[in-house]
Design an enzyme around this catalytic site. Structure first.
Site, PDB file in Angstrom:
ATOM      1  N   SER A  63       0.001   9.640   0.073  1.00 21.11           N
ATOM      2  CA  SER A  63       0.811   9.343   1.260  1.00 21.11           C
ATOM      3  C   SER A  63       1.703  10.525   1.621  1.00 21.11           C
ATOM      4  CB  SER A  63       1.661   8.097   1.014  1.00 21.11           C
ATOM      5  OG  SER A  63       0.848   6.966   0.819  1.00 21.11           O
TER       6      SER A  63
ATOM      7  N   TYR B 232      -4.716   2.238  -5.438  1.00 18.02           N
ATOM      8  CA  TYR B 232      -3.403   2.602  -4.913  1.00 18.02           C
ATOM      9  C   TYR B 232      -2.869   1.407  -4.145  1.00 18.02           C
ATOM     10  CZ  TYR B 232       0.048   5.406  -2.218  1.00 18.02           C
ATOM     11  OH  TYR B 232       1.188   5.909  -1.633  1.00 18.02           O
TER      12      TYR B 232
ATOM     13  N   LYS C 173      -2.037   2.997  -9.183  1.00 15.21           N
ATOM     14  CA  LYS C 173      -0.699   3.436  -8.801  1.00 15.21           C
ATOM     15  C   LYS C 173      -0.064   2.257  -8.074  1.00 15.21           C
ATOM     16  CE  LYS C 173       2.020   6.487  -5.862  1.00 15.21           C
ATOM     17  NZ  LYS C 173       2.053   7.529  -4.813  1.00 15.21           N
TER      18      LYS C 173
ATOM     19  N   TYR D  73      -3.701  -1.221   8.300  1.00 13.11           N
ATOM     20  CA  TYR D  73      -3.592  -1.793   9.643  1.00 13.11           C
ATOM     21  C   TYR D  73      -3.999  -3.258   9.618  1.00 13.11           C
ATOM     22  CZ  TYR D  73      -3.437  -2.262  14.687  1.00 13.11           C
ATOM     23  OH  TYR D  73      -3.111  -2.668  15.952  1.00 13.11           O
TER      24      TYR D  73
END
Length: 298
Positions: A47, A136, A165, A110
């Site tokens: 990110s 993730y 993560k 989204y």
């Protein structure tokens, strides 16, 4: 497959020129700093690396560069997140051919998928490559949460899914993931995505962190990890206190990516703080606040 990702991992900023093109020279210097500090691995296009903002061909070029530059001195993980599964599979296969060490797969965003759709998605990713896959989980950004039960199910069904993560701002979620996955796979790695969670992650049975401030002061994180491993808890706590101080950097900008880039610059690497549009860029006033935070107690 038995793979254990443990320690301190850095989701690298993607360093560009002011025109948005890759600045491979300064990015190389940044990677060298992480290696010299003792970071266990780097994540390219997480990110903080603005994975969502770069075209696939640019990301492929960057992965080639990172693998070549690191040259085995630390692990190279690649974030393959996208809303187009064909591009995800294409990128995953490319990363394997290029020599990356593992993939990091974020949930489709989204329209956050339900558990059945998420299971199909991550199964497709895991079958596309022989590389280890780290899930993730970032529900604040993706709109859906990978529950402990879903994570346990995925790691049972897909042998190449070897870790997660967990970027959830409560350690109870991470602790429940650890409890769910460890009976079936004691080598499954659970890394926290929040910088200040290293100690409580380890106490809960986790394996470390994959977090943004490692771009700024990797030495502090490595000191904390090595001290914890050695049972020198006083030193580990002192490093954790420094990290707690640095957490204020995240509150200095409209976007956490800008804040981290500003802090890396404040630490002495003369990078552009540009974040690819659409974004709110770092102001001079924000940068000065970050610079003062980085200097305080340094």
């Amino acid at each position: 497959m038995t793979v254990r990702f443990e320690g301190i991992y850095c989701p690298s900023i993607t360093i560009t020129h002011d025109d948005g093109t890759l600045d491979l020279e300064l990015w190389g210097e940044h990677l060298d700093h992480l290696i010299e500090a003792g970071i266990d691995g780097v994540l390219v296009f997480g990110s903080i690396g603005e994975f969502f903002a770069f075209p696939l061909e640019t990301k492929k070029r960057a992965v080639e560069f990172a693998v070549r530059h690191v040259a085995g001195r630390m692990s190279v993980l690649v974030g393959i997140g996208d809303t187009n599964i064909d591009d995800v599979v294409d990128f995953a296969k490319f990363c394997e051919q290029t020599g990356a060490d593992a993939l990091v797969a974020v949930s489709p965003y989204y329209f956050g998928p339900n558990d059945a759709a998420a299971e199909r998605y991550f199964t497709t990713v895991s079958k596309a490559t022989d590389l280890p896959v780290i899930l993730y989980n970032f529900p604040a950004r993706t709109g859906n949460d990978l529950s402990p039960q879903l994570v346990a199910q995925l790691q049972r069904q897909c042998p190449t899914i070897v870790g997660i993560k967990d970027t959830v701002d409560t350690i109870s979620h991470t602790r429940k993931v650890i409890s769910a996955v460890r009976p079936a796979n004691p080598d499954f790695s659970v890394l926290s995505g929040y910088d200040e969670y290293y100690l409580v992650n380890r106490v809960s049975g986790g394996n470390g962190v994959l977090c943004g401030l490692t771009n700024v002061e990797p030495e502090t994180f490595v000191t904390m990890h090595r001290a914890y491993q050695a049972g020198d808890y006083a030193t580990a706590v002192k490093a954790a206190q420094r990290i707690s101080h640095l957490m204020a950097i995240y509150d200095c900008a409209d976007l956490f990516i800008s804040a981290i880039k500003g802090a890396v610059k404040a630490k002495g690497l003369p990078i552009s703080t540009l974040v690819r549009e659409p974004a709110v860029q770092l102001t001079d006033e924000q940068y000065e606040t970050i610079r003062q935070l980085c200097r305080q107690d340094d």
